[in-house]
Design a protein around this motif. Structure first.
Motif, PDB file in Angstrom:
ATOM      1  N   SER A 181      10.104   8.648   1.301  1.00 36.30           N
ATOM      2  CA  SER A 181      10.481   9.869   0.562  1.00 36.30           C
ATOM      3  C   SER A 181      11.230   9.519  -0.720  1.00 36.30           C
ATOM      4  O   SER A 181      10.980  10.115  -1.776  1.00 36.30           O
ATOM      5  N   ALA A 182      12.147   8.546  -0.628  1.00 33.26           N
ATOM      6  CA  ALA A 182      12.939   8.155  -1.801  1.00 33.26           C
ATOM      7  C   ALA A 182      12.039   7.669  -2.932  1.00 33.26           C
ATOM      8  O   ALA A 182      12.286   7.976  -4.105  1.00 33.26           O
ATOM      9  N   GLY A 222       0.824  -1.216   0.000  1.00 35.10           N
ATOM     10  CA  GLY A 222       0.000   0.000   0.000  1.00 35.10           C
ATOM     11  C   GLY A 222       0.849   1.253   0.000  1.00 35.10           C
ATOM     12  O   GLY A 222       0.557   2.231  -0.695  1.00 35.10           O
ATOM     13  N   ASN A 223       1.924   1.241   0.780  1.00 36.77           N
ATOM     14  CA  ASN A 223       2.893   2.346   0.790  1.00 36.77           C
ATOM     15  C   ASN A 223       3.468   2.567  -0.598  1.00 36.77           C
ATOM     16  O   ASN A 223       3.559   3.703  -1.087  1.00 36.77           O
ATOM     17  N   TRP A 224       3.913   1.470  -1.200  1.00 37.95           N
ATOM     18  CA  TRP A 224       4.561   1.569  -2.509  1.00 37.95           C
ATOM     19  C   TRP A 224       3.625   2.222  -3.519  1.00 37.95           C
ATOM     20  O   TRP A 224       4.007   3.150  -4.226  1.00 37.95           O
ATOM     21  N   ALA A 225       2.383   1.737  -3.572  1.00 41.92           N
ATOM     22  CA  ALA A 225       1.416   2.262  -4.545  1.00 41.92           C
ATOM     23  C   ALA A 225       1.146   3.747  -4.297  1.00 41.92           C
ATOM     24  O   ALA A 225       1.148   4.558  -5.233  1.00 41.92           O
ATOM     25  N   SER A 226       0.929   4.117  -3.031  1.00 45.34           N
ATOM     26  CA  SER A 226       0.614   5.512  -2.691  1.00 45.34           C
ATOM     27  C   SER A 226       1.781   6.434  -3.031  1.00 45.34           C
ATOM     28  O   SER A 226       1.588   7.527  -3.587  1.00 45.34           O
ATOM     29  N   ASN A 227       2.993   6.000  -2.699  1.00 40.86           N
ATOM     30  CA  ASN A 227       4.181   6.836  -2.954  1.00 40.86           C
ATOM     31  C   ASN A 227       4.426   7.033  -4.444  1.00 40.86           C
ATOM     32  O   ASN A 227       4.712   8.145  -4.900  1.00 40.86           O
ATOM     33  N   PHE A 228       4.325   5.949  -5.218  1.00 36.05           N
ATOM     34  CA  PHE A 228       4.570   6.060  -6.655  1.00 36.05           C
ATOM     35  C   PHE A 228       3.494   6.931  -7.316  1.00 36.05           C
ATOM     36  O   PHE A 228       3.785   7.711  -8.220  1.00 36.05           O
ATOM     37  N   ALA A 229       2.237   6.801  -6.841  1.00 36.22           N
ATOM     38  CA  ALA A 229       1.158   7.639  -7.386  1.00 36.22           C
ATOM     39  C   ALA A 229       1.396   9.106  -7.033  1.00 36.22           C
ATOM     40  O   ALA A 229       1.229   9.996  -7.878  1.00 36.22           O
ATOM     41  N   ALA A 230       1.819   9.376  -5.786  1.00 31.20           N
ATOM     42  CA  ALA A 230       2.066  10.758  -5.345  1.00 31.20           C
ATOM     43  C   ALA A 230       3.164  11.415  -6.180  1.00 31.20           C
ATOM     44  O   ALA A 230       3.015  12.551  -6.653  1.00 31.20           O
ATOM     45  N   GLY A 231       4.279  10.706  -6.365  1.00 29.11           N
ATOM     46  CA  GLY A 231       5.402  11.265  -7.112  1.00 29.11           C
ATOM     47  C   GLY A 231       5.124  11.418  -8.590  1.00 29.11           C
ATOM     48  O   GLY A 231       5.505  12.417  -9.209  1.00 29.11           O
ATOM     49  N   SER A 232       4.441  10.432  -9.179  1.00 33.28           N
ATOM     50  CA  SER A 232       4.219  10.474 -10.636  1.00 33.28           C
ATOM     51  C   SER A 232       3.157  11.505 -11.021  1.00 33.28           C
ATOM     52  O   SER A 232       3.226  12.108 -12.088  1.00 33.28           O
ATOM     53  N   ALA A 252       8.951  11.207  -8.910  1.00 35.67           N
ATOM     54  CA  ALA A 252       8.874  12.604  -9.383  1.00 35.67           C
ATOM     55  C   ALA A 252       9.952  12.887 -10.426  1.00 35.67           C
ATOM     56  O   ALA A 252       9.699  13.541 -11.441  1.00 35.67           O
ATOM     57  N   ALA A 253      11.174  12.376 -10.171  1.00 37.30           N
ATOM     58  CA  ALA A 253      12.311  12.667 -11.055  1.00 37.30           C
ATOM     59  C   ALA A 253      12.229  11.901 -12.375  1.00 37.30           C
ATOM     60  O   ALA A 253      12.861  12.308 -13.357  1.00 37.30           O
ATOM     61  N   THR A 254      11.476  10.806 -12.400  1.00 34.52           N
ATOM     62  CA  THR A 254      11.399  10.011 -13.631  1.00 34.52           C
ATOM     63  C   THR A 254      10.004  10.094 -14.267  1.00 34.52           C
ATOM     64  O   THR A 254       9.847  10.661 -15.345  1.00 34.52           O
ATOM     65  N   PHE A 255       8.980   9.588 -13.578  1.00 34.27           N
ATOM     66  CA  PHE A 255       7.625   9.546 -14.160  1.00 34.27           C
ATOM     67  C   PHE A 255       7.021  10.941 -14.352  1.00 34.27           C
ATOM     68  O   PHE A 255       6.542  11.282 -15.424  1.00 34.27           O
ATOM     69  N   PHE A 256       7.023  11.757 -13.283  1.00 35.92           N
ATOM     70  CA  PHE A 256       6.397  13.085 -13.341  1.00 35.92           C
ATOM     71  C   PHE A 256       7.116  13.960 -14.370  1.00 35.92           C
ATOM     72  O   PHE A 256       6.485  14.640 -15.180  1.00 35.92           O
ATOM     73  N   LYS A 257       8.444  13.908 -14.339  1.00 36.90           N
ATOM     74  CA  LYS A 257       9.254  14.703 -15.276  1.00 36.90           C
ATOM     75  C   LYS A 257       8.973  14.281 -16.723  1.00 36.90           C
ATOM     76  O   LYS A 257       8.958  15.102 -17.639  1.00 36.90           O
ATOM     77  N   GLY A 258       8.734  12.973 -16.909  1.00 33.78           N
ATOM     78  CA  GLY A 258       8.466  12.482 -18.260  1.00 33.78           C
ATOM     79  C   GLY A 258       6.998  12.484 -18.626  1.00 33.78           C
ATOM     80  O   GLY A 258       6.612  12.017 -19.702  1.00 33.78           O
ATOM     81  N   GLY A 259       6.150  12.995 -17.733  1.00 36.82           N
ATOM     82  CA  GLY A 259       4.706  13.061 -17.994  1.00 36.82           C
ATOM     83  C   GLY A 259       4.032  11.705 -17.990  1.00 36.82           C
ATOM     84  O   GLY A 259       2.991  11.511 -18.632  1.00 36.82           O
ATOM     85  N   VAL A 260       4.614  10.732 -17.248  1.00 35.99           N
ATOM     86  CA  VAL A 260       4.054   9.366 -17.199  1.00 35.99           C
ATOM     87  C   VAL A 260       3.219   9.198 -15.922  1.00 35.99           C
ATOM     88  O   VAL A 260       3.711   9.424 -14.818  1.00 35.99           O
ATOM     89  N   HIS A 261       1.953   8.814 -16.085  1.00 33.96           N
ATOM     90  CA  HIS A 261       1.097   8.526 -14.925  1.00 33.96           C
ATOM     91  C   HIS A 261       1.228   7.051 -14.573  1.00 33.96           C
ATOM     92  O   HIS A 261       1.078   6.194 -15.434  1.00 33.96           O
ATOM     93  N   VAL A 262       1.501   6.765 -13.311  1.00 39.95           N
ATOM     94  CA  VAL A 262       1.586   5.366 -12.883  1.00 39.95           C
ATOM     95  C   VAL A 262       0.175   4.833 -12.671  1.00 39.95           C
ATOM     96  O   VAL A 262      -0.582   5.341 -11.844  1.00 39.95           O
ATOM     97  N   GLU A 263      -0.171   3.810 -13.442  1.00 39.39           N
ATOM     98  CA  GLU A 263      -1.518   3.240 -13.331  1.00 39.39           C
ATOM     99  C   GLU A 263      -1.483   1.783 -12.898  1.00 39.39           C
ATOM    100  O   GLU A 263      -2.515   1.159 -12.707  1.00 39.39           O
ATOM    101  N   GLU A 264      -0.278   1.239 -12.757  1.00 37.91           N
ATOM    102  CA  GLU A 264      -0.139  -0.108 -12.202  1.00 37.91           C
ATOM    103  C   GLU A 264       1.226  -0.224 -11.524  1.00 37.91           C
ATOM    104  O   GLU A 264       2.190   0.435 -11.922  1.00 37.91           O
ATOM    105  N   LEU A 265       1.267  -1.039 -10.465  1.00 36.82           N
ATOM    106  CA  LEU A 265       2.479  -1.144  -9.661  1.00 36.82           C
ATOM    107  C   LEU A 265       3.652  -1.691 -10.490  1.00 36.82           C
ATOM    108  O   LEU A 265       4.810  -1.377 -10.219  1.00 36.82           O
TER     109      LEU A 265
END
Length: 393
Positions: A232-233, A15-25, A239-252
């Motif tokens: 945080s990492a 759950g942490n992993w999914a929430s963090n990746f969604a927040a950053g992306s 943020a540095a990879t997905f968000f910067k590249g405009g990629v929305h994470v839709e699956e883990l």
């Protein structure tokens, strides 16, 4: 009394992993403050609930049953069982997604296999043999995420602002509450109080109580700071990879690419193994928490041979598994399950603070006015965030 896992390694939860990746992306560095706030909240709450276990010899659920009227304790403990079901759902889903990545097993059958394995481990008490190796392996993955911060281009000034400045970008409340719920899990407060009192410390004299409280605070601080760094990492990398590249994470599964700079072609396998172990370990923890809460309703401590503990475990894991059969989008299911935890959280916190502030319950170790103010403020903040979520929905 059987020894319980601490459940403190907050970063080993799918759950942490999914929430963090969604927040950053989706929101870049803007939601890093949620990790900071929720980590501070968790340190304060875990230490406070440890006071309860050490001083009274009761877990949170037992103390609620013993010291509050049924019309107060039963509804709150009932919602805590529901929160543990929501946690179990996320953890089982994490294991199922990992099995799909490794062996192409459909999510539903992966969920069945994960649940069956965890039930066997819990009912035979054999999880203790694998617990340390699981935590060690998943911790290495967590440290890998931290190491990778040096391999990607992170905007550190933006990150520094994000860590300390609350912001609420449009459409972000679901993710904010998911990150909060993933860190400050209500079931962990119940389990932590059970863990503490299951140590059966020599609590007869003042000096031994103070010594145990000091050790527990150090232990909690160390675990939580490590958890803050790894959560945080994950957001920074997304943020540095997905968000910067405009990629929305839709699956883990997409998040495996974050490990590629370090692990190359093996990234997918290592990520899936870490996710599988995280899912199994966290499902064991959430099952035990449900057993502890349910047994406490009947004034009993957790023990795997106790019928109420067994019923609690089976209720949590069984209903969670059933719900997975009706989930179309596994990633969205992970996020919503974590949001449900944040909705239940104020009820658990108000109950906990009421008990730890009571001289009838805690004697001379009751919360000071300052402690009570801080703890009630935490409950109020989570309540306000929940109301904001309601209005955004």
């Amino acid at each position: 009394m059987s020894m319980l896992p601490s459940g403190k390694v907050g970063f080993i939860d799918p759950g942490n992993w999914a929430s963090n990746f969604a927040a950053g992306s989706e929101f870049g560095y803007a939601l890093l403050w949620v990790v900071t706030l929720s980590t501070i909240m968790l340190i304060v709450l875990q230490h406070n609930v440890a006071h309860l276990g050490i001083v009274t010899g009761l877990c949170l659920s037992e103390a609620a049953t013993q010291y509050t009227p049924k019309w107060v304790s039963r509804p709150i403990l009932g919602t805590a069982v529901l929160a543990s079901i929501s946690t179990s759902l996320a953890e089982i889903l994490g294991g199922a997604i990992a099995l799909q990545m490794l062996f192409d097993i459909p999510i539903v059958w992966g969920a069945v296999l994960t649940t069956a394995f965890v039930v066997i481990m819990l009912f035979t008490n054999s999880y203790k043999r694998i617990e340390r190796s699981i935590i060690a392996f998943v911790s290495v993955i967590g440290l890998s995420f931290i190491y990778e911060l040096f391999l990607v281009k992170v905007d550190w000034p933006m990150a520094a602002v994000g860590w300390v400045k609350p912001s609420f970008p449009e459409g972000s409340m679901l993710i904010i509450m998911s990150v909060l719920g993933a860190v400050v899990m209500p079931h962990n407060l119940f389990l932590h109080s059970e863990v503490i009192q299951s140590h059966e410390y020599n609590k007869q004299d003042d000096a031994s109580i103070k010594r145990v409280l000091k050790y527990e605070l150090f232990d909690t601080l160390f675990s939580m700071i490590a958890g803050w760094a790894i959560n945080s990492a994950m957001i920074l990398l997304a943020a540095a990879t997905f968000f910067k590249g405009g990629v929305h994470v839709e699956e883990l599964q997409q998040a495996q690419s974050l490990l590629e700079p370090l692990l190359g072609n093996n990234a997918a396998i290592v990520f899936a193994l870490a996710l599988l172990m995280a899912g199994i370990s966290s499902t064991i923890t959430s099952g035990m928490a449900a057993g502890s809460i349910f047994a406490g309703i009947f004034g009993e401590s957790y023990h795997i041979k106790d019928i109420h503990s067994q019923v609690g475990i089976l209720l949590s894991l069984g209903i969670a598994l059933l719900l997975i059969f009706f989930i179309g989008d596994a990633f969205k299911g992970l996020l919503i399950s974590q949001m449900v935890l944040s909705i239940q959280l104020p009820f658990t916190v108000f109950l906990q603070v009421g008990l730890t502030s009571s001289r009838r319950v805690m004697g001379q170790y009751a919360n000071s006015r300052w402690n009570s103010f801080v703890l009630y403020s935490i409950a109020a903040i989570v309540t306000v965030l929940n109301i904001m979520l309601l209005f955004e929905a």
